[in-house]
Design a protein around this motif. Structure first.
Motif, PDB file in Angstrom:
ATOM      1  N   ALA A  92       0.846  -1.129   0.030  1.00  0.00           N
ATOM      2  CA  ALA A  92      -0.030  -0.015  -0.133  1.00  0.00           C
ATOM      3  C   ALA A  92       0.947   1.351  -0.088  1.00  0.00           C
ATOM      4  N   TYR A  93       0.606   2.133  -0.915  1.00  0.00           N
ATOM      5  CA  TYR A  93       1.194   3.752  -0.987  1.00  0.00           C
ATOM      6  C   TYR A  93       0.215   4.593  -0.725  1.00  0.00           C
ATOM      7  N   PRO A  94       0.097   5.283   0.360  1.00  0.00           N
ATOM      8  CA  PRO A  94      -0.921   6.204   0.688  1.00  0.00           C
ATOM      9  C   PRO A  94      -0.091   7.641   0.144  1.00  0.00           C
ATOM     10  N   CYS A  95      -0.897   8.275  -0.800  1.00  0.00           N
ATOM     11  CA  CYS A  95      -0.492   9.702  -1.196  1.00  0.00           C
ATOM     12  C   CYS A  95      -1.427  10.528  -0.333  1.00  0.00           C
ATOM     13  N   ILE A 121       4.124  11.346  -0.978  1.00  0.00           N
ATOM     14  CA  ILE A 121       3.945   9.647  -1.260  1.00  0.00           C
ATOM     15  C   ILE A 121       4.663   8.864  -0.486  1.00  0.00           C
ATOM     16  N   TYR A 122       4.106   7.838   0.364  1.00  0.00           N
ATOM     17  CA  TYR A 122       4.539   7.034   1.234  1.00  0.00           C
ATOM     18  C   TYR A 122       4.337   5.826   1.098  1.00  0.00           C
ATOM     19  N   TYR A 145       3.603   2.288   3.139  1.00  0.00           N
ATOM     20  CA  TYR A 145       3.164   1.769   4.288  1.00  0.00           C
ATOM     21  C   TYR A 145       4.036   0.327   4.627  1.00  0.00           C
ATOM     22  N   SER A 146       4.795   0.558   5.758  1.00  0.00           N
ATOM     23  CA  SER A 146       5.601  -0.615   5.988  1.00  0.00           C
ATOM     24  C   SER A 146       5.013  -1.605   7.235  1.00  0.00           C
ATOM     25  N   VAL A 147       4.625  -2.784   6.740  1.00  0.00           N
ATOM     26  CA  VAL A 147       4.100  -3.621   7.696  1.00  0.00           C
ATOM     27  C   VAL A 147       5.125  -4.188   8.719  1.00  0.00           C
ATOM     28  N   ARG A 148       6.232  -4.288   8.710  1.00  0.00           N
ATOM     29  CA  ARG A 148       7.291  -4.664   9.550  1.00  0.00           C
ATOM     30  C   ARG A 148       7.414  -3.700  10.500  1.00  0.00           C
ATOM     31  N   SER A 149       7.519  -2.271  10.367  1.00  0.00           N
ATOM     32  CA  SER A 149       7.661  -1.444  11.410  1.00  0.00           C
ATOM     33  C   SER A 149       6.478  -0.721  11.665  1.00  0.00           C
ATOM     34  N   HIS A 150       5.323  -0.856  10.877  1.00  0.00           N
ATOM     35  CA  HIS A 150       3.994  -0.462  11.034  1.00  0.00           C
ATOM     36  C   HIS A 150       3.716   1.149  11.233  1.00  0.00           C
ATOM     37  N   GLU A 151       4.543   1.601  10.132  1.00  0.00           N
ATOM     38  CA  GLU A 151       4.699   2.962  10.164  1.00  0.00           C
ATOM     39  C   GLU A 151       4.574   3.621   8.570  1.00  0.00           C
ATOM     40  N   LEU A 152       4.720   4.646   8.156  1.00  0.00           N
ATOM     41  CA  LEU A 152       4.709   5.138   6.866  1.00  0.00           C
ATOM     42  C   LEU A 152       6.253   5.616   6.526  1.00  0.00           C
ATOM     43  N   GLU A 153       6.648   5.063   5.299  1.00  0.00           N
ATOM     44  CA  GLU A 153       8.013   5.431   4.814  1.00  0.00           C
ATOM     45  C   GLU A 153       8.042   6.404   3.664  1.00  0.00           C
ATOM     46  N   LEU A 154       8.527   7.519   3.835  1.00  0.00           N
ATOM     47  CA  LEU A 154       8.461   8.492   2.701  1.00  0.00           C
ATOM     48  C   LEU A 154       9.050   8.128   1.379  1.00  0.00           C
ATOM     49  N   VAL A 155       8.178   8.239   0.516  1.00  0.00           N
ATOM     50  CA  VAL A 155       8.848   7.942  -0.878  1.00  0.00           C
ATOM     51  C   VAL A 155       9.221   9.141  -1.579  1.00  0.00           C
ATOM     52  N   LEU A 208      -6.205   3.358 -14.135  1.00  0.00           N
ATOM     53  CA  LEU A 208      -5.110   4.408 -13.828  1.00  0.00           C
ATOM     54  C   LEU A 208      -4.111   4.342 -14.846  1.00  0.00           C
ATOM     55  N   ARG A 209      -3.120   5.364 -14.999  1.00  0.00           N
ATOM     56  CA  ARG A 209      -1.866   5.408 -16.092  1.00  0.00           C
ATOM     57  C   ARG A 209      -0.839   4.310 -15.235  1.00  0.00           C
ATOM     58  N   GLU A 210      -0.771   3.347 -15.474  1.00  0.00           N
ATOM     59  CA  GLU A 210       0.346   2.519 -14.792  1.00  0.00           C
ATOM     60  C   GLU A 210       1.634   3.057 -14.677  1.00  0.00           C
ATOM     61  N   GLN A 211       2.052   3.624 -15.868  1.00  0.00           N
ATOM     62  CA  GLN A 211       3.420   3.945 -16.039  1.00  0.00           C
ATOM     63  C   GLN A 211       3.489   5.064 -15.177  1.00  0.00           C
ATOM     64  N   VAL A 212       2.664   5.926 -15.190  1.00  0.00           N
ATOM     65  CA  VAL A 212       2.933   7.196 -14.192  1.00  0.00           C
ATOM     66  C   VAL A 212       2.857   6.929 -13.165  1.00  0.00           C
ATOM     67  N   VAL A 213       2.004   6.089 -12.298  1.00  0.00           N
ATOM     68  CA  VAL A 213       2.219   5.476 -10.932  1.00  0.00           C
ATOM     69  C   VAL A 213       3.128   5.018 -10.566  1.00  0.00           C
ATOM     70  N   GLU A 214       3.775   3.868 -11.515  1.00  0.00           N
ATOM     71  CA  GLU A 214       5.004   3.317 -11.178  1.00  0.00           C
ATOM     72  C   GLU A 214       6.092   4.479 -11.190  1.00  0.00           C
ATOM     73  N   GLU A 215       6.247   5.368 -11.975  1.00  0.00           N
ATOM     74  CA  GLU A 215       7.275   6.406 -11.670  1.00  0.00           C
ATOM     75  C   GLU A 215       7.114   7.228 -10.496  1.00  0.00           C
ATOM     76  N   GLU A 216       5.830   7.534  -9.996  1.00  0.00           N
ATOM     77  CA  GLU A 216       5.665   8.361  -8.820  1.00  0.00           C
ATOM     78  C   GLU A 216       5.876   7.317  -7.628  1.00  0.00           C
ATOM     79  N   LEU A 217       5.561   6.186  -7.512  1.00  0.00           N
ATOM     80  CA  LEU A 217       5.744   5.125  -6.498  1.00  0.00           C
ATOM     81  C   LEU A 217       7.209   4.621  -6.532  1.00  0.00           C
TER      82      LEU A 217
END
Length: 226
Positions: free
Chosen positions: A68-71, A82-83, A85-95, A171-180
């Protein structure tokens, strides 16, 4: 839960989904469990497999292949960006520190109203995670089932929080892939859930147009719908 309460919850969920094109970009939603839809709740031991992860929604073979990537655009206590979600640490990691609102319409196939959401959660699937257990084309079924489970959990949490939610797959997958910043050969884009708050005027107008009868049993409501 009584049939009346269940019917009202279903009606409320549908009502709030109908208002997604009337979200207010100025509304701020509270920091809450909504960004932890994919969160871990514990572990269990399975015969022949060992320790397996337990999450908020079921997953085929407990493989939990979805990331999961919360924007974040307007959420109390969290800077826009854009973040992941890390299951391991239960927190949001900044992308990325960009304001996702500037790219959201393009990411969501020119559906401009998606940019009015307070947060949009993109779902991806890490294909190799379940491949060792299900090395057949039927794996695609598990991917879609997992996506359905998680997106419905998102809807349920949104309804509980009295917020409006939506799901988009165009969705525009290529754009999403670039942003994530993901590698499409290992991790594929599936869809996105959004969350926000409809304008009071839009909510009142939609309610007034509904002929909801809370005293009807859910079986009767289905008969009326048919």
């Amino acid at each position: 839960m009584t049939p009346e309460l269940l019917a009202r919850a279903v009606e409320e969920n549908e009502l709030r989904d109908e208002l997604v094109d009337q979200l207010s970009p100025a509304s701020t939603v509270p920091e809450s469990r909504i960004v932890y839809t994919c969160g871990a709740v514990g572990f269990a031991r399975a015969a022949g497999v060992g320790k397996v992860l337990m999450k908020t929604s079921p997953s085929g073979g407990s493989r939990h292949l979805i990331e999961a990537y919360p924007c974040i655009m307007n959420v109390e206590g969290i800077e826009p960006g854009i973040y992941h979600y890390s299951v391991r640490s239960h927190e949001l990691e900044l992308v990325s520190r960009i304001n996702p609102r500037d790219r959201m319409s393009e990411m969501c196939g020119d559906q401009a109203w998606t940019a009015n959401a307070s947060v949009v959660l993109f779902y991806t699937a890490v294909i190799e995670r379940p491949m060792w257990k299900y090395p057949t084309p039927r794996l695609y079924r598990f991917i879609m089932a997992d996506l359905g489970h998680l997106s419905q959990s998102f809807y349920l949490l949104a309804t509980w929080l009295n917020l409006n939610a939506f799901f988009v797959g165009a969705l525009r997958e290529q754009v999403v892939e670039e942003e994530l910043r993901i590698d499409w050969t290992r991790e594929i884009v599936l869809g996105a859930s959004g969350l926000g708050l409809a304008t009071p005027e839009g909510l009142a107008r939609e309610r007034a147009e509904r002929a909801f009868e809370p005293t009807l049993h859910i079986e009767q409501r289905f008969e009326h719908a048919g």
